[in-house]
Write a protein that holds these residues in place. Structure first.
Motif, short mmCIF file in Angstrom:
data_model
loop_
_atom_site.label_atom_id
_atom_site.label_comp_id
_atom_site.label_asym_id
_atom_site.label_seq_id
_atom_site.Cartn_x
_atom_site.Cartn_y
_atom_site.Cartn_z
N PHE A 50 -37.61 150.77 16.06
CA PHE A 50 -38.67 150.69 14.99
C PHE A 50 -39.73 149.69 15.32
O PHE A 50 -40.84 149.79 15.12
N LEU A 51 -39.12 148.43 15.93
CA LEU A 51 -39.91 147.26 15.98
C LEU A 51 -40.98 147.56 16.85
O LEU A 51 -42.43 146.80 16.42
N PRO A 52 -40.98 148.17 18.04
CA PRO A 52 -42.16 148.21 19.05
C PRO A 52 -43.31 148.71 18.32
O PRO A 52 -44.62 148.45 18.51
N GLY A 53 -43.04 149.77 17.57
CA GLY A 53 -44.14 150.70 16.78
C GLY A 53 -44.63 150.07 15.73
O GLY A 53 -45.66 150.36 15.24
N MET A 54 -43.82 149.10 15.10
CA MET A 54 -44.26 148.67 14.00
C MET A 54 -45.22 147.35 14.18
O MET A 54 -46.16 146.96 13.36
N LEU A 55 -44.78 146.62 15.19
CA LEU A 55 -45.72 145.35 15.49
C LEU A 55 -46.65 145.45 16.59
O LEU A 55 -47.85 144.77 16.61
N TYR A 56 -46.72 146.63 17.39
CA TYR A 56 -47.63 146.75 18.41
C TYR A 56 -48.08 148.50 18.51
O TYR A 56 -47.48 149.10 18.08
N ARG A 57 -49.39 148.44 19.00
CA ARG A 57 -49.72 149.83 19.35
C ARG A 57 -50.61 149.98 20.55
O ARG A 57 -50.96 148.80 21.32
N LYS A 58 -50.87 151.18 21.07
CA LYS A 58 -51.89 151.23 22.04
C LYS A 58 -53.01 150.79 21.83
O LYS A 58 -53.73 151.11 20.71
N PRO A 59 -53.71 150.02 22.70
CA PRO A 59 -55.19 149.71 22.54
C PRO A 59 -56.19 150.82 22.18
O PRO A 59 -56.01 151.92 23.16
N GLN A 60 -57.08 150.72 21.35
CA GLN A 60 -58.01 151.73 20.97
C GLN A 60 -58.99 152.00 22.22
O GLN A 60 -59.47 152.98 22.61
N ALA A 61 -59.35 150.79 22.90
CA ALA A 61 -60.27 150.98 24.01
C ALA A 61 -59.91 149.94 25.10
O ALA A 61 -59.50 148.74 24.66
N ARG A 62 -59.88 150.18 26.14
CA ARG A 62 -59.56 149.85 27.49
C ARG A 62 -60.43 148.35 27.64
O ARG A 62 -61.92 148.86 27.56
N LYS A 63 -59.98 147.00 27.74
CA LYS A 63 -60.77 146.04 27.99
C LYS A 63 -61.33 146.02 29.43
O LYS A 63 -60.85 146.42 30.26
N GLN A 64 -62.60 145.35 29.20
CA GLN A 64 -63.23 144.94 30.73
C GLN A 64 -62.33 144.44 31.61
O GLN A 64 -61.84 143.22 31.20
N GLY A 65 -62.24 144.92 32.85
CA GLY A 65 -61.53 143.89 33.83
C GLY A 65 -60.01 144.38 33.83
O GLY A 65 -59.48 143.86 34.71
N GLU A 66 -59.63 145.38 33.01
CA GLU A 66 -58.11 145.71 32.73
C GLU A 66 -57.76 146.57 33.74
O GLU A 66 -58.46 147.35 34.29
N ILE A 67 -56.63 146.30 34.54
CA ILE A 67 -56.19 147.06 35.87
C ILE A 67 -55.88 148.40 35.33
O ILE A 67 -55.15 148.61 34.39
N GLU A 68 -56.38 149.38 35.95
CA GLU A 68 -55.87 150.66 35.80
C GLU A 68 -54.81 151.16 36.05
O GLU A 68 -54.05 150.70 36.90
N GLY A 69 -53.81 151.86 35.33
CA GLY A 69 -52.64 152.22 35.31
C GLY A 69 -51.48 151.32 34.56
O GLY A 69 -50.29 151.66 34.65
N ILE A 70 -52.00 150.04 34.47
CA ILE A 70 -51.02 149.23 33.44
C ILE A 70 -51.13 149.31 32.05
O ILE A 70 -52.37 148.93 31.69
N GLU A 71 -50.18 149.82 31.45
CA GLU A 71 -50.20 149.87 30.07
C GLU A 71 -50.40 148.70 29.24
O GLU A 71 -49.53 147.62 29.80
N SER A 72 -51.02 148.50 28.27
CA SER A 72 -51.14 147.32 27.68
C SER A 72 -51.04 147.71 26.03
O SER A 72 -50.94 148.66 25.79
N ALA A 73 -50.82 146.77 25.08
CA ALA A 73 -50.56 146.84 23.66
C ALA A 73 -51.09 145.72 23.05
O ALA A 73 -51.61 144.61 23.37
N GLU A 74 -51.70 146.12 21.90
CA GLU A 74 -52.13 145.22 20.73
C GLU A 74 -51.39 145.21 19.60
O GLU A 74 -50.60 146.05 19.26
N LEU A 75 -51.55 143.99 18.84
CA LEU A 75 -50.96 143.83 17.69
C LEU A 75 -51.39 144.69 16.47
O LEU A 75 -52.61 145.33 16.53
N THR A 76 -50.56 145.43 15.74
CA THR A 76 -51.01 146.25 14.46
C THR A 76 -51.16 145.29 13.41
O THR A 76 -51.04 144.10 13.67
#
Length: 241
Positions: A50-76
């Motif tokens: 349960f911890l990954p979904g409680m503390l992190y989520r998929k980013p709402q928008a891809r940041k500029q310069g972020e490599i395509e195909g690599i998943e990132s996460a942001e804090l909830t």
């Protein structure tokens, strides 16, 4: 179970001598290592799914310069408010292998390690995991090498205790073979008949009872073999039947 299956960069924050209060002079003291590593979000699932979904989520928008195909996460919102999360965890029988860069015999292998005092700190670039490893009974050479690693980064793996695949048979539950059926003891009458049959003088047939046809056939055979006078009597007797 908290493990490091591949060589992972770990920071050695502190190294302390570990010994019991009633340690005998001939018993080697151990070492206590305070370790810290920054791991990916998925590492949280080793403690609770349960911890990954409680503390992190998929980013709402891809940041500029972020490599395509690599998943990132942001804090909830929860992750942003959790600065440090102590986690009640204790695992014994672990094995730590520290790679000093030359491999083989130069590696430091620590067995029967106790992992405890775990804490989790969610950050934007991953989760920072801090834990304590107690290593018992080390010789002076190994303990000295560990002391020299204080405040440095090392490459190490950490495996959990080995678990047996098969399940042992519970003592006392093994099925016993059924006892062989004992032949019932002969009665006194049966014993007398068996003794008479064995003597060869029994007037009773040893086999099954004879049919009427068998009795008649034997009577005719006896009559044919008898003298003429005896034969007439037997024939007469057979006619009477």
């Amino acid at each position: 179970m908290f493990t490091l299956d591949t060589l992972t960069t770990v920071r050695v924050l502190d190294v302390r001598v570990l010994s019991s209060k009633d340690r005998k002079p001939d018993e080697h003291p151990g070492a206590q290592l305070l370790l810290q590593a920054t791991l990916g979000v998925s590492a949280l699932a080793m403690f609770d799914g349960f911890l990954p979904g409680m503390l992190y989520r998929k980013p709402q928008a891809r940041k500029q310069g972020e490599i395509e195909g690599i998943e990132s996460a942001e804090l909830t919102s929860v992750g942003e408010h959790v600065k440090r999360l102590p986690w009640a965890y204790e695992q014994t029988g672990c094995e730590i292998v520290i790679d000093l860069g030359m491999g083989g015999r130069s590696n430091i292998v620590l067995a029967d390690v106790k992992v405890h005092r775990v804490s989790l700190r969610p950050e934007q670039n991953g989760v920072v995991i801090q834990w304590t490893a107690d290593v018992p009974g080390l010789n002076d050479t190994t303990r000295g090498k560990l002391t020299g690693l204080k405040s440095t980064d090392i490459k190490m793996t950490m495996a959990g205790p080995e678990v047996e695949d098969g399940q042992g048979e519970i003592e006392g539950t093994k099925s016993k073979p059924a006892p062989k059926a004992e032949k019932p003891a002969a009665t006194s009458g049966e014993a007398s008949k068996q003794a008479l049959d064995a003597s060869g003088k029994s007037p009773f047939p040893a086999g099954a009872a004879k049919s009427d046809d068998q009795v008649r056939e034997e009577a005719l055979q006896t009559a044919a073999a008898a003298p003429p006078a005896r034969r007439s009597k037997v024939s007469a007797g057979a006619a009477v039947e």
